[in-house]
Design an enzyme around this catalytic site. Sequence first.
Site, PDB file in Angstrom:
ATOM      1  N   LYS A  38       1.184  -1.019  -0.031  1.00 27.72           N
ATOM      2  CA  LYS A  38      -0.088  -0.021   0.201  1.00 27.72           C
ATOM      3  C   LYS A  38       0.853   1.275  -0.034  1.00 27.72           C
ATOM      4  CE  LYS A  38      -2.593   1.995   3.808  1.00 27.72           C
ATOM      5  NZ  LYS A  38      -1.374   3.341   4.367  1.00 27.72           N
ATOM      6  N   ASN A  39       1.839   1.378   0.538  1.00 26.92           N
ATOM      7  CA  ASN A  39       2.871   3.051   1.231  1.00 26.92           C
ATOM      8  C   ASN A  39       3.250   2.997  -0.019  1.00 26.92           C
ATOM      9  OD1 ASN A  39       1.465   3.019   3.604  1.00 26.92           O
ATOM     10  ND2 ASN A  39       3.106   2.508   4.400  1.00 26.92           N
ATOM     11  N   ARG A  48      -4.476  10.072   4.358  1.00 24.41           N
ATOM     12  CA  ARG A  48      -3.193  10.803   4.605  1.00 24.41           C
ATOM     13  C   ARG A  48      -2.539  11.191   3.039  1.00 24.41           C
ATOM     14  NH1 ARG A  48      -0.653  14.383   7.379  1.00 24.41           N
ATOM     15  NH2 ARG A  48       2.150  13.492   7.143  1.00 24.41           N
ATOM     16  N   CYS A  61      -5.942   7.552   8.533  1.00 19.28           N
ATOM     17  CA  CYS A  61      -5.967   6.972  10.131  1.00 19.28           C
ATOM     18  C   CYS A  61      -5.018   8.337  11.274  1.00 19.28           C
ATOM     19  CB  CYS A  61      -5.195   6.290   9.958  1.00 19.28           C
ATOM     20  SG  CYS A  61      -5.145   4.709   9.514  1.00 19.28           S
ATOM     21  N   ARG A  94      -0.590  15.200  12.614  1.00 26.94           N
ATOM     22  CA  ARG A  94       0.190  14.241  11.383  1.00 26.94           C
ATOM     23  C   ARG A  94       0.297  15.647  10.288  1.00 26.94           C
ATOM     24  NH1 ARG A  94      -2.197   8.669   8.948  1.00 26.94           N
ATOM     25  NH2 ARG A  94       0.154   8.555   8.319  1.00 26.94           N
ATOM     26  N   ASP A 107       4.481   1.132  11.941  1.00 28.19           N
ATOM     27  CA  ASP A 107       3.062   0.477  11.333  1.00 28.19           C
ATOM     28  C   ASP A 107       3.204  -1.563  12.123  1.00 28.19           C
ATOM     29  OD1 ASP A 107       3.061   2.407   9.357  1.00 28.19           O
ATOM     30  OD2 ASP A 107       3.751   2.040   8.153  1.00 28.19           O
ATOM     31  N   ARG A 131      -9.071  -0.795   4.791  1.00 24.10           N
ATOM     32  CA  ARG A 131      -7.722   0.690   3.410  1.00 24.10           C
ATOM     33  C   ARG A 131      -6.298  -0.386   3.578  1.00 24.10           C
ATOM     34  NH1 ARG A 131      -7.200   5.027   6.671  1.00 24.10           N
ATOM     35  NH2 ARG A 131      -5.535   5.642   5.586  1.00 24.10           N
TER      36      ARG A 131
HETATM   37  C1  UD1 Z   1       3.821   7.043   6.396  1.00 28.90           C
HETATM   38  C2  UD1 Z   1       3.250   5.802   6.387  1.00 28.90           C
HETATM   39  C3  UD1 Z   1       2.566   5.984   7.240  1.00 28.90           C
HETATM   40  C4  UD1 Z   1       4.082   5.432   8.285  1.00 28.90           C
HETATM   41  C5  UD1 Z   1       5.118   6.487   8.425  1.00 28.90           C
HETATM   42  C6  UD1 Z   1       6.134   6.788   9.214  1.00 28.90           C
HETATM   43  C7  UD1 Z   1       1.864   5.825   4.199  1.00 28.90           C
HETATM   44  C8  UD1 Z   1       1.404   6.278   3.248  1.00 28.90           C
HETATM   45  N1  UD1 Z   1       1.889   6.797   5.359  1.00 28.90           N
HETATM   46  O1  UD1 Z   1       3.373   8.354   7.116  1.00 28.90           O
HETATM   47  O2  UD1 Z   1       1.981   4.247   7.699  1.00 28.90           O
HETATM   48  O3  UD1 Z   1       3.063   4.716   9.269  1.00 28.90           O
HETATM   49  O4  UD1 Z   1       5.165   6.753   6.630  1.00 28.90           O
HETATM   50  O5  UD1 Z   1       6.924   5.326   8.662  1.00 28.90           O
HETATM   51  O6  UD1 Z   1       3.313   5.122   3.381  1.00 28.90           O
HETATM   52  N2  UD1 Z   1       6.074  14.952  10.557  1.00 28.90           N
HETATM   53  C9  UD1 Z   1       5.438  16.369  10.947  1.00 28.90           C
HETATM   54  N3  UD1 Z   1       5.906  17.888  10.199  1.00 28.90           N
HETATM   55  C10 UD1 Z   1       6.194  16.778   8.607  1.00 28.90           C
HETATM   56  C11 UD1 Z   1       5.682  15.437   8.663  1.00 28.90           C
HETATM   57  C12 UD1 Z   1       5.908  14.964   9.363  1.00 28.90           C
HETATM   58  O7  UD1 Z   1       5.870  16.704  12.225  1.00 28.90           O
HETATM   59  O8  UD1 Z   1       5.721  18.034   7.686  1.00 28.90           O
HETATM   60  C13 UD1 Z   1       6.094  13.758  11.633  1.00 28.90           C
HETATM   61  C14 UD1 Z   1       4.502  13.159  11.981  1.00 28.90           C
HETATM   62  O9  UD1 Z   1       3.479  13.948  12.800  1.00 28.90           O
HETATM   63  C15 UD1 Z   1       5.053  12.037  12.791  1.00 28.90           C
HETATM   64  C16 UD1 Z   1       6.568  11.940  11.649  1.00 28.90           C
HETATM   65  O10 UD1 Z   1       6.934  12.841  11.410  1.00 28.90           O
HETATM   66  O11 UD1 Z   1       5.453  11.673  13.813  1.00 28.90           O
HETATM   67  C17 UD1 Z   1       6.256  10.737  11.155  1.00 28.90           C
HETATM   68  O12 UD1 Z   1       5.489  11.200  10.205  1.00 28.90           O
HETATM   69  P1  UD1 Z   1       5.736  10.544   8.690  1.00 28.90           P
HETATM   70  O13 UD1 Z   1       7.225   9.772   8.610  1.00 28.90           O
HETATM   71  O14 UD1 Z   1       5.403  11.919   7.277  1.00 28.90           O
HETATM   72  O15 UD1 Z   1       5.066   9.327   7.983  1.00 28.90           O
HETATM   73  P2  UD1 Z   1       4.054   9.896   6.796  1.00 28.90           P
HETATM   74  O16 UD1 Z   1       4.605   9.758   5.667  1.00 28.90           O
HETATM   75  O17 UD1 Z   1       2.548  10.738   7.029  1.00 28.90           O
END
Ligand code: UD1
Length: 419
Positions: A22-23, A92, A116, A121, A306, A398
């Site tokens: 998925k990711n 997301r 989720c 986030r 995850d 999802r």
């Molecule tokens: C992706 C994955 C999700 C996984 C996560 C971490 C997808 C669709 N989803 O989510 O399944 O759990 O990586 O491996 O690929 N953050 C900030 N500011 C930002 C962006 C992120 O503070 O602009 C923080 C987030 O709040 C969180 C952390 O960074 O605490 C990790 O987020 P991120 O690595 O961006 O995860 P996602 O891309 O949302």
Amino acid sequence: MQGFLIEGTKELKGEIRVSGAKNAALPIIAACLLVDGEVRLTDCPGLSDVYSSVRILGCLGCKAKAVNGEFYADCRDVSKDHIPDRLMRLMRSSSLYLGALLGRKGSAYVSYPGGCELGQRPIDLHLYALEKMGAKITEEHGVIECTTPGGLHGAKINLSFPSVGATENVILAAVLARGETVIYGAAREPEIADLSEFLRKCGAKITGDGTSTVRIEGVSRLHGCEYKVMPDRIAAATYMCALALAGGGLCIDNCIEQQLTPVSNVLAEAGCDVYFSGSRMYISRKKPLKSVGTVRTMPYPGFPTDAQPLVTAVLAKCRGTSIVVENIFENRFRLNSELVRMGADIKTEGRIAVIEGVNELYGARVMAADLRAGAALVCAAVSAEGVSELGMTEYIDRGYEHLEDTLSSVGAKIRRCII
Ligand code: UD1
């Protein structure tokens, strides 16, 4: 409400093939927006998030469909740069359409993404990076307006945290931008390397993906291609944890050993036998589970957030005390109170959970708070004494293509129903 009725069993036995990730599929589908030609993806999982992505591409004027594990897109006629709120809220990863739309159209009008509820986030890192590349961004009433008056250009971008989504968004924005973009402090998750590999097959110039410094040299056009999506390491981890809880033996096909090491190490320490042969993994458990000390979630190659709820469910049945530290998403522990309803002994404070293993979990009425929490409750219920009713299973759809059928094919007793 949609739900699963799950009867506890004693053993799982048989073979499961892991679907495409998925990711990886979601960012690759967003990347199709940048492609001036036809794309065919194989091993694309049939998930509700994939169908939401098809709807987003459709509303932007592209042709897209997902059927029988294949995905097709033709984005030669992208006509719009506006994604309605109702579509942005579906997941997301809709945030990735920001970078892709800027790369393709030079402008994007989107609202804040859904997905989720894993706590805060924010997308501040995404926006910071796109601004460095020449985007002018205004935010009002939850709507983000991005334009690129002078066009998108390469930039040196320092990410203060290796965000997966921000790294992907920059790559998407940079492949057609003017000049070179360098991302320092990039996330190293394998799904980023898969997105980069897809884009390279379309003609993009990307190096360093999978390391913390990624370089992207903008090109003028991307062409269509056929591409096979990488295996889903979290789906594999789900089947491993189901087996660890229920006992028995499984062969899990379409795995990449290196990507599963953090999870397989913990499960081996807990008492499972795990070995790999090529793309196949054999996992069995014949003896009672034992505690594992401390599991800490970290960015890749650390223990994946995850997989944390799944392993927490396993630790609930490991004799002795285990500790889980959640470093990535503060709300990933919403599963714990549901596990307690099933008889688990878990104390949660902030980002730390202390788990005293119990001999048995018992069937109960529980709710999936998010995708992985839902999958973890399925694994727990499969091994529990008695019958569980699990609600809010739309979260599970999802990220898993009929999880109930996959686990039922190896001995679990799960029925989809309205509860
Ligand atoms: C992706 C994955 C999700 C996984 C996560 C971490 C997808 C669709 N989803 O989510 O399944 O759990 O990586 O491996 O690929 N953050 C900030 N500011 C930002 C962006 C992120 O503070 O602009 C923080 C987030 O709040 C969180 C952390 O960074 O605490 C990790 O987020 P991120 O690595 O961006 O995860 P996602 O891309 O949302």
